[in-house]
Design an enzyme around this catalytic site. Sequence first.
Site, PDB file in Angstrom:
ATOM      1  N   SER A 206       0.835  -1.199   0.000  1.00 38.07           N
ATOM      2  CA  SER A 206       0.000   0.000   0.000  1.00 38.07           C
ATOM      3  C   SER A 206       0.877   1.260   0.000  1.00 38.07           C
ATOM      4  O   SER A 206       1.703   1.446  -0.880  1.00 38.07           O
ATOM      5  CB  SER A 206      -0.954  -0.044   1.201  1.00 38.07           C
ATOM      6  OG  SER A 206      -1.955   0.933   1.099  1.00 38.07           O
ATOM      7  N   ASP A 293      -9.726  -4.888  -4.813  1.00 37.39           N
ATOM      8  CA  ASP A 293      -9.143  -3.906  -3.897  1.00 37.39           C
ATOM      9  C   ASP A 293      -9.864  -2.569  -4.087  1.00 37.39           C
ATOM     10  O   ASP A 293      -9.801  -1.967  -5.154  1.00 37.39           O
ATOM     11  CB  ASP A 293      -7.651  -3.750  -4.201  1.00 37.39           C
ATOM     12  CG  ASP A 293      -6.911  -2.908  -3.165  1.00 37.39           C
ATOM     13  OD1 ASP A 293      -7.561  -2.081  -2.494  1.00 37.39           O
ATOM     14  OD2 ASP A 293      -5.687  -3.074  -3.033  1.00 37.39           O
ATOM     15  N   HIS A 332      -7.875  -5.485  -0.104  1.00 33.58           N
ATOM     16  CA  HIS A 332      -6.659  -4.665  -0.023  1.00 33.58           C
ATOM     17  C   HIS A 332      -5.547  -5.296   0.809  1.00 33.58           C
ATOM     18  O   HIS A 332      -4.371  -5.021   0.577  1.00 33.58           O
ATOM     19  CB  HIS A 332      -7.011  -3.297   0.559  1.00 33.58           C
ATOM     20  CG  HIS A 332      -5.846  -2.351   0.650  1.00 33.58           C
ATOM     21  ND1 HIS A 332      -5.117  -1.939  -0.455  1.00 33.58           N
ATOM     22  CD2 HIS A 332      -5.259  -1.740   1.720  1.00 33.58           C
ATOM     23  CE1 HIS A 332      -4.162  -1.126  -0.076  1.00 33.58           C
ATOM     24  NE2 HIS A 332      -4.211  -0.998   1.229  1.00 33.58           N
TER      25      HIS A 332
END
Length: 349
Positions: A206, A293, A332
């Site tokens: 991320s 995601d 995610h």
Amino acid sequence: MFSTLVFEDQCKMLTLSLSPACVCSRYGLMGRLKRILLWVLGVYITIPFLVKLCPSIQAKLVFLNFVRLPYFIDLKRPQDHGLNHTYNFYLQPETGVNIGVWHTVPDQMWKEAQGKDREWYDSTFKSPYPVMLYLHGNAGTRGGDHRVQLYKITIHPFFHTSLVVRGWGDSDGSPSESGMTSDALFLYQWMKERVGSKPLNVWGHSLGTGVATNLVRRLCDRGTPPNSLVLESPFTNIREEAKSHPFSMVYRYLPGFEWFFLDTISANDIRFASDENVDHISCPLLILHAEDDSVVPFHLGKKLYNIASQSKSLSGHKLQFIPFPVSLAYKHKFIYRSPELPHILRYSN
């Protein structure tokens, strides 16, 4: 006679419904609803101006380091999270700034690791296993459940050190892109001194993918690239990610959205330009992204891969993009659930 009574009852009901008390009650309810709507509208309009006038608010929303989930955990005791072959310690990249680190050794060394001190853990860098430097995303701490689960998966082919850069968890300081990149470079060099010529890999997740590409770009510019780079749920740059993030949905189509929000991010010297960095990276690159995601949309990871595939510096190096279909529901932060992940990591290393 009966019809007359019914007519009288209907008249009474009509009279009651039109009574001053009922009418006032309805007008009072409408007035309250109107005030609520005006209050919501006022807040909606105020927030963009507040963010523009106080850019530090936008920086906090990017890093979310004040969100310290899970609460009430002792980061000094990784064994409380099932990581009883992990040692917690602190490094000082600069005077007055201490950053918390977890050093995890592979399953094969589990029994030997029990009760050992930092000196023993440092010595394990000389073992035959490759090493992974892991850079996590925003919000939470290194004790976040999905991060702990990933540590447990990656220790099969690797042992690695998890870095918490300044401002997260029990680390000192406030986060910034330059500070995070500097901390990552400091820890990489600290590890490199201990592993010598052994493979040293970098993994970012991320927001950590932005730090990871910043770090690896610097290393490649110096002619000392890592063994490989793994990007989990990456984005192209912070502006495109902010525009696609669920938080921006209510303002995305507001006139002046970029001026209010995206330009304010840039004003904080936050860029995380992975799309530019891949033009300077010269090591094997693996990108992992789940199609469902919603935090960092799949199309941003795919776009980054397409940009990387055109990079001259990556020419001749292994470049992989591995998507995870919607049916797996990895979203995610649950790619660690893939039973293929250990095999993927071995193949890419």
